[in-house]
Design a protein around this motif. Sequence first.
Motif: not given
Lengths: 330, 330
Positions: B10-29
């Motif tokens: 698993l990999t964590i992806g974090i998108d830090i923006g000025g209005t929201k912070i979005a994060g997710g867990l993405v599989t190897a596929r």
Amino acid sequence: MAKKTTKQQLTIGIDIGGTKIAGGLVTARGRLAKSLVVPTLADKDLKTSLGQVFRLIERLIRHAGGKDNLRGIGMCAPGPLNPKTGVVFTPPNLPSWRTVPLAQLVRERFGVPAIVENDANAAGLAEVLIGAAVGYRDAFYVTVSTGIGTGIIIDKKIYHGKNGVAGEGGHVPIDYRSPYLCGCGTRGCIEALAAGPGMARRARVLLEQEHGAPSLLRTLTKGDLSKITPKMIGDAAKLKDRIARLILDETGFLLGVWLGGMISVLDPEIIVIGGGVSQIGKPLFDKIRETIPHYTVNRDFVSTLPIVPAKLRKDVGIYGTASLFLNLAE
Amino acid sequence: MAKKTTKQQLTIGIDIGGTKIAGGLVTARGRLAKSLVVPTLADKDLKTSLGQVFRLIERLIRHAGGKDNLRGIGMCAPGPLNPKTGVVFTPPNLPSWRTVPLAQLVRERFGVPAIVENDANAAGLAEVLIGAAVGYRDAFYVTVSTGIGTGIIIDKKIYHGKNGVAGEGGHVPIDYRSPYLCGCGTRGCIEALAAGPGMARRARVLLEQEHGAPSLLRTLTKGDLSKITPKMIGDAAKLKDRIARLILDETGFLLGVWLGGMISVLDPEIIVIGGGVSQIGKPLFDKIRETIPHYTVNRDFVSTLPIVPAKLRKDVGIYGTASLFLNLAE
């Protein structure tokens, strides 16, 4: 591998042009050990001009003391070619050449590795390996003469792209509404605006518009404005001729606008500028450097970006093509 | 290395923006296994907004079943940053962030590899690894929304340049005499002309000039032309509104001029276009494809160059940042 390091120390570089074919023998350290030039029999058939190339190579192999002393034969030709396959398509100055598998023909005839490359790409690699950009791995090379050729060097290798035609930075439009249409079909690309003919044309237009204004360019051309050359503009600008200085400044400005964009895209370690027009020197380079920060988003990094004149001037075609084998030693 | 292949899927992806912070867990596929969003407390101090990022990561690590199941944490933030060092400089929408060593802070706090990347670069990589450009190694990625971001992918890796700021193709000037000055300081760069605000501005100017001309854009904005959006232009164009179609055509033309230059420089295998403006779809893509051959020297190769819409739309920020670890498996 002992044989490689002890014997194969020489590379042949062949620069096939529409008016002359130049060839040379370059050492592993990038020294030109021997050079030869013959006028191209461009109006003859393929067999004749290809035969000229073969005979030049034969003479250079003799000078090298035999093909066992050679790493390889690098070649460049005008116009479109595929460096991945070594095929030369339709050089505008060699009308009898149509889809010639040059690398393969040379490889089979001489039993030596052979590569064909775009001239600006080869010159860029040579500047990194043995010229003005020694010590750098990533460079953007520019040659400004009758056209503007560029080469992208990444990690000491030529960046080719999918079809082997990457690095044609001279045809990036910076003024899509320009009255100047390039031979390549693109309106307002930097080659149409700032290469030698574009520079001369801008001078001519300005002198025609200011038809009463005195200028050394009128004297130097004896009033025939179609005879203006970039060198005349550079010389007249040195003598503070107002019109020549305007054109020179505008050329540096246009090149700066364009390089600003290239820096935004490529973020290179160093920019090397060669070619006849670049030999105008300091006033041109100063204007380029002054303009770039206004036309790149990466302006914070521009103050530490070296923008230097090319080192390999005469025989750059031989050094360039020979350099295609020089990085194989590392 | 058995542990890597059996557990760290698993990999964590974090998108830090000025209005929201979005994060997710993405599989190897490349599947999104979990996503979370919090509104950014951008007007608070660094500790507060950085704390938000940390808590989001903590929650995602719990969802992953512990950090041993993680390959790494990828992050992007608005504005200038150095992907080589993981330092975020001065995001315009996060005024309290000043030279924050984000990758290092996350790495030390969680004991997991962490990378910070420019959002367009990350999105471009994700399109190659799990999106519209699967099967290709070299791509030019473009996102057209409020700005124009680009990413250069070479051999399935992001091309960074010397200072990590390469791939800023959105700031290449195509009209250096344009009245439109970009926020980046460059006059006439493609972002100033063709991103959402440039598109809306061109529509506004045209409607003001043709003040008697009827247009759905007047109706849709209730006469307040400052409210024009790219989506309105796309919608009105679909209903054959003349003004909207003119603006849409011009946008496609401008993007085509610019992409012509990019193709001359990069000779990519594929071009992927994402972002809100690109969702106008076919009429925009058609005009782009029609224009490119007139503005590139590499026109012979354009007919075989795929120019495709992005696949990763929603959550592209998470997919993009997570993809920074997806290619490590190969």
